[in-house]
Design an enzyme around this catalytic site. Sequence first.
Site, PDB file in Angstrom:
ATOM      1  N   LYS A  59      -1.152   4.584   4.359  1.00  0.00           N
ATOM      2  CA  LYS A  59      -1.908   3.512   4.778  1.00  0.00           C
ATOM      3  C   LYS A  59      -1.447   3.364   6.229  1.00  0.00           C
ATOM      4  O   LYS A  59      -0.062   2.757   6.545  1.00  0.00           O
ATOM      5  CB  LYS A  59      -1.728   2.344   4.134  1.00  0.00           C
ATOM      6  CG  LYS A  59      -2.544   1.067   4.486  1.00  0.00           C
ATOM      7  CD  LYS A  59      -3.757   1.411   4.398  1.00  0.00           C
ATOM      8  CE  LYS A  59      -4.424  -0.217   4.772  1.00  0.00           C
ATOM      9  NZ  LYS A  59      -5.991   0.103   4.845  1.00  0.00           N
ATOM     10  N   HIS A 113       0.928  -1.051  -0.100  1.00  0.00           N
ATOM     11  CA  HIS A 113       0.148  -0.078  -0.047  1.00  0.00           C
ATOM     12  C   HIS A 113       0.837   1.346   0.046  1.00  0.00           C
ATOM     13  O   HIS A 113       1.942   1.194   0.401  1.00  0.00           O
ATOM     14  CB  HIS A 113      -0.880   0.106   1.271  1.00  0.00           C
ATOM     15  CG  HIS A 113      -2.166  -0.849   0.979  1.00  0.00           C
ATOM     16  ND1 HIS A 113      -2.407  -2.365   1.492  1.00  0.00           N
ATOM     17  CD2 HIS A 113      -3.431  -0.530   0.318  1.00  0.00           C
ATOM     18  CE1 HIS A 113      -3.258  -2.778   1.279  1.00  0.00           C
ATOM     19  NE2 HIS A 113      -4.210  -1.840   0.759  1.00  0.00           N
TER      20      HIS A 113
END
Length: 235
Positions: A136, A132
């Site tokens: 995140k 990610h």
Amino acid sequence: MKIILLGYGKMGKIIERIALERGHEIAAKIDVDNRHEFDTTKADVAIEFSHPDAAFDNIRKCLSRQLPVVCGTTGWLERRAEVESLCKQQDGTFFYASNYSLGVNIFFKVNEFLARIMNGFPQYDVRMDEVHHTEKRDAPSGTAITLAEGVLKNVERKRKWVNKESTNRGDLFIESFRIDQVPGTHVVKYESAIDDIEIKHIAHSREGFALGAVMVAEWAKDKKGVLGMDDFLKF
């Protein structure tokens, strides 16, 4: 339909655009600066994509005031049982999914199907990777945890997921990568001395998540109970 957006970051802004395109009204946009101000009487449903530290209180407030809430925030699930209990006590509506993308939810089912097959082939070890963007906050991602739960439910030799390398054969290792400006990627790998089997999902944008959340809100606003994507998609 009148929607309260709980969380007005990147996802909240995309949800807002898609909701308006589908003919809905945004009754309020709540973020960290005005989180105590939202009036639940002015909306039909709340869509909650905020922060792990705020999610529980946001959901509790909605349920206590009989406002259906659709939640996509991850990283707070140690309190999920409390929310589900409150939802039942209040005869409310709580819809949670770690991922609202249709493609990801198909991927969840493919993952479970493959896990059931691989249960009979102990020569294969299984592990996961998830990638990610650096914004995140939680690791592993909620999507990765859902995938891991699908494996654990079906592969008897695996007992629990872990987020660090382990020599215990009963551990399912999820390796998390946080890299600037990358698409969200989840990989489930079955590895043996002979060969590897791998399934992968790559999300090219947040559009699929946002559209799914709005579609769920349209569906869930008149429902009752603790709900999830299996109820919505009727898998």
